[in-house]
Design a protein around this motif. Sequence first.
Motif, PDB file in Angstrom:
ATOM      1  N   GLN A 119       6.349  -3.098   1.218  1.00 43.24           N
ATOM      2  CA  GLN A 119       7.004  -4.145   0.439  1.00 43.24           C
ATOM      3  C   GLN A 119       6.288  -4.383  -0.884  1.00 43.24           C
ATOM      4  N   LEU A 120       4.947  -4.355  -0.865  1.00 43.88           N
ATOM      5  CA  LEU A 120       4.196  -4.515  -2.112  1.00 43.88           C
ATOM      6  C   LEU A 120       4.425  -3.337  -3.051  1.00 43.88           C
ATOM      7  N   MET A 121       4.518  -2.137  -2.516  1.00 42.53           N
ATOM      8  CA  MET A 121       4.804  -0.976  -3.362  1.00 42.53           C
ATOM      9  C   MET A 121       6.181  -1.120  -4.011  1.00 42.53           C
ATOM     10  N   GLY A 122       7.125  -1.690  -3.274  1.00 47.07           N
ATOM     11  CA  GLY A 122       8.429  -1.973  -3.868  1.00 47.07           C
ATOM     12  C   GLY A 122       8.331  -2.996  -4.980  1.00 47.07           C
ATOM     13  N   ARG A 133       5.724  -3.473  -6.889  1.00 46.10           N
ATOM     14  CA  ARG A 133       5.111  -2.796  -8.030  1.00 46.10           C
ATOM     15  C   ARG A 133       6.136  -1.979  -8.794  1.00 46.10           C
ATOM     16  N   THR A 134       6.980  -1.266  -8.078  1.00 47.24           N
ATOM     17  CA  THR A 134       8.012  -0.459  -8.732  1.00 47.24           C
ATOM     18  C   THR A 134       8.984  -1.338  -9.508  1.00 47.24           C
ATOM     19  N   ARG A 135       9.392  -2.462  -8.901  1.00 44.55           N
ATOM     20  CA  ARG A 135      10.335  -3.347  -9.584  1.00 44.55           C
ATOM     21  C   ARG A 135       9.737  -3.947 -10.852  1.00 44.55           C
ATOM     22  N   GLU A 136       8.454  -4.311 -10.808  1.00 48.88           N
ATOM     23  CA  GLU A 136       7.813  -4.853 -12.011  1.00 48.88           C
ATOM     24  C   GLU A 136       7.724  -3.798 -13.107  1.00 48.88           C
ATOM     25  N   ALA A 137       7.431  -2.555 -12.737  1.00 50.84           N
ATOM     26  CA  ALA A 137       7.368  -1.477 -13.732  1.00 50.84           C
ATOM     27  C   ALA A 137       8.734  -1.249 -14.375  1.00 50.84           C
ATOM     28  N   VAL A 138       9.790  -1.323 -13.570  1.00 44.53           N
ATOM     29  CA  VAL A 138      11.146  -1.164 -14.112  1.00 44.53           C
ATOM     30  C   VAL A 138      11.485  -2.319 -15.042  1.00 44.53           C
ATOM     31  N   ARG A 139      11.114  -3.530 -14.661  1.00 46.12           N
ATOM     32  CA  ARG A 139      11.360  -4.688 -15.540  1.00 46.12           C
ATOM     33  C   ARG A 139      10.646  -4.523 -16.875  1.00 46.12           C
ATOM     34  N   LEU A 166       2.096  -7.364 -12.382  1.00 47.86           N
ATOM     35  CA  LEU A 166       1.876  -5.996 -11.935  1.00 47.86           C
ATOM     36  C   LEU A 166       0.428  -5.789 -11.503  1.00 47.86           C
ATOM     37  N   GLU A 167      -0.504  -6.298 -12.278  1.00 48.31           N
ATOM     38  CA  GLU A 167      -1.918  -6.144 -11.939  1.00 48.31           C
ATOM     39  C   GLU A 167      -2.273  -6.946 -10.679  1.00 48.31           C
ATOM     40  N   LEU A 168      -1.624  -8.083 -10.500  1.00 50.92           N
ATOM     41  CA  LEU A 168      -1.861  -8.882  -9.288  1.00 50.92           C
ATOM     42  C   LEU A 168      -1.403  -8.116  -8.048  1.00 50.92           C
ATOM     43  N   VAL A 169      -0.228  -7.491  -8.141  1.00 45.34           N
ATOM     44  CA  VAL A 169       0.282  -6.706  -7.014  1.00 45.34           C
ATOM     45  C   VAL A 169      -0.624  -5.517  -6.745  1.00 45.34           C
ATOM     46  N   GLU A 170      -1.111  -4.869  -7.784  1.00 44.32           N
ATOM     47  CA  GLU A 170      -1.980  -3.703  -7.602  1.00 44.32           C
ATOM     48  C   GLU A 170      -3.313  -4.090  -6.966  1.00 44.32           C
ATOM     49  N   ARG A 171      -3.851  -5.237  -7.321  1.00 52.26           N
ATOM     50  CA  ARG A 171      -5.080  -5.696  -6.665  1.00 52.26           C
ATOM     51  C   ARG A 171      -4.818  -5.992  -5.190  1.00 52.26           C
ATOM     52  N   ALA A 172      -3.682  -6.597  -4.907  1.00 52.06           N
ATOM     53  CA  ALA A 172      -3.339  -6.863  -3.516  1.00 52.06           C
ATOM     54  C   ALA A 172      -3.163  -5.568  -2.730  1.00 52.06           C
ATOM     55  N   LEU A 173      -2.580  -4.555  -3.368  1.00 49.18           N
ATOM     56  CA  LEU A 173      -2.419  -3.251  -2.713  1.00 49.18           C
ATOM     57  C   LEU A 173      -3.765  -2.606  -2.425  1.00 49.18           C
ATOM     58  N   ALA A 174      -4.702  -2.700  -3.381  1.00 46.16           N
ATOM     59  CA  ALA A 174      -6.031  -2.118  -3.173  1.00 46.16           C
ATOM     60  C   ALA A 174      -6.745  -2.798  -2.003  1.00 46.16           C
ATOM     61  N   ASP A 175      -6.659  -4.130  -1.926  1.00 46.19           N
ATOM     62  CA  ASP A 175      -7.268  -4.851  -0.806  1.00 46.19           C
ATOM     63  C   ASP A 175      -6.596  -4.481   0.513  1.00 46.19           C
ATOM     64  N   LEU A 176      -5.275  -4.319   0.474  1.00 45.66           N
ATOM     65  CA  LEU A 176      -4.525  -3.990   1.684  1.00 45.66           C
ATOM     66  C   LEU A 176      -4.877  -2.587   2.174  1.00 45.66           C
ATOM     67  N   ASP A 177      -5.058  -1.652   1.253  1.00 41.00           N
ATOM     68  CA  ASP A 177      -5.458  -0.297   1.642  1.00 41.00           C
ATOM     69  C   ASP A 177      -6.783  -0.312   2.397  1.00 41.00           C
TER      70      ASP A 177
END
Length: 411
Positions: free
Chosen positions: A138-141, A143-149, A228-239
């Motif tokens: 869901q977080l990867m989704g 990230r993709t949506r923010e990049a498209v925006r 976008l950066e907030l989501v990416e930090r959350a993804l890194a922590d989740l990984d």
Amino acid sequence: MEVLFERVAGLDVGKGSIAVCVRVPGKRQGSRSSVTRTFKTTTGSLQVMRDWLADNGVTIAAMESTSTYWKPPFYCLEESMEVWLLNAAHMKAVPGRKTDVRDAEWIAQLLEHGLLSPSFVPPPPIRRLRMLTRYRVQLMGDRTREAVRLELMLEDASIKLSTVAWSVTTVSARVMLRAMIDGERDARVLAEMAKGKMRSKIPDLAQALEGHFDDHHARMAGAILDRLELVERALADLDEAIRAECRPWAHQLELLQTIPGVGEKIAQVIIAETGADMSRFGSAAKLSAWAGVAPGIYESAGKRTPTRKRHGNKWLTAMLVEAAGSVARMHGKNYLAAQHARLTKRRGAGRAQIAVAHSILVAAYHMLTRDEPYRDLGAEWLARRNDEAHTRRLVAQLERLGHTVQLDPVA
């Protein structure tokens, strides 16, 4: 009809309340009696329900998988008795007076006669891992949506950065965007901020960065980049959290990553969705059908007709299809890549990806069952198998004509 379970409970689960029907042997020989009570879904009320079931000697309970509302009562009861989670479509396929009998009573009656089959519910460690891997998707989704925006907003400002950079989220692109947000508008100065291989595209970047990027666009771009950066930090922590949860299955993850196209994240999803214990599925065919990558077959009057693929575990199917897409870019280097190329010509890329996803899951089943790494059949295996079959057909045809055939391989 024979009673297989003497003391059973059927639960009709709602968001705020649960109707529970207990069926036990009656006072007369061969009779059955039932009692129905309603409980709230709060933890304290669920514990009262559990104690009431225990006092009635209930050994097995069943409930429908209603949204996520089934989880609290299931988790409350699973430690004290056997609990079955039922597929609602499967239960309603059993004929009966569904409109005249309350749902809880109907579930209890079906259960006591053995007319229901439970769905797969993994143990708590796998459930925790599954929750993390699904949240990551869901977080990867997001990230993709923010990049498209961000890209659509830049198009509104006539900034064609994405036509030069492969993405507006690369390191060079972000440096340029941050400078534009801070007030820099000179396209040449912005293009000189490119890093690494992007520096060879400075003339093209200078043209792409010319537009009418104003303060409104800067405000929007800043908000999107921050998100976008907030989501990416959350993804890194989740990984990191997922890697920690996956330590008990480190060996299985290592085995799965020997399959072409299967990386760390896809292997983690396979473990999270299947539980790594393949014995609960019985066979590779049943696992594939459960996942939803097995080919559908409709049979009537002795004639079998292929249909669309079955519904199954969408989280696992999505990852397997992603792995199949990676295999497609290997261009015939292994069996799976050759299978994808061969089926793409005949049936199209979509069907080829599902077929390769099916092959990957079958391989994973046997690898985890036998505790051995992936063994590739080779890119020429399909062609070699077809040649051997053609040879056998020709030999059989000559023998039917009365000839004796002796095959001498070419030196």
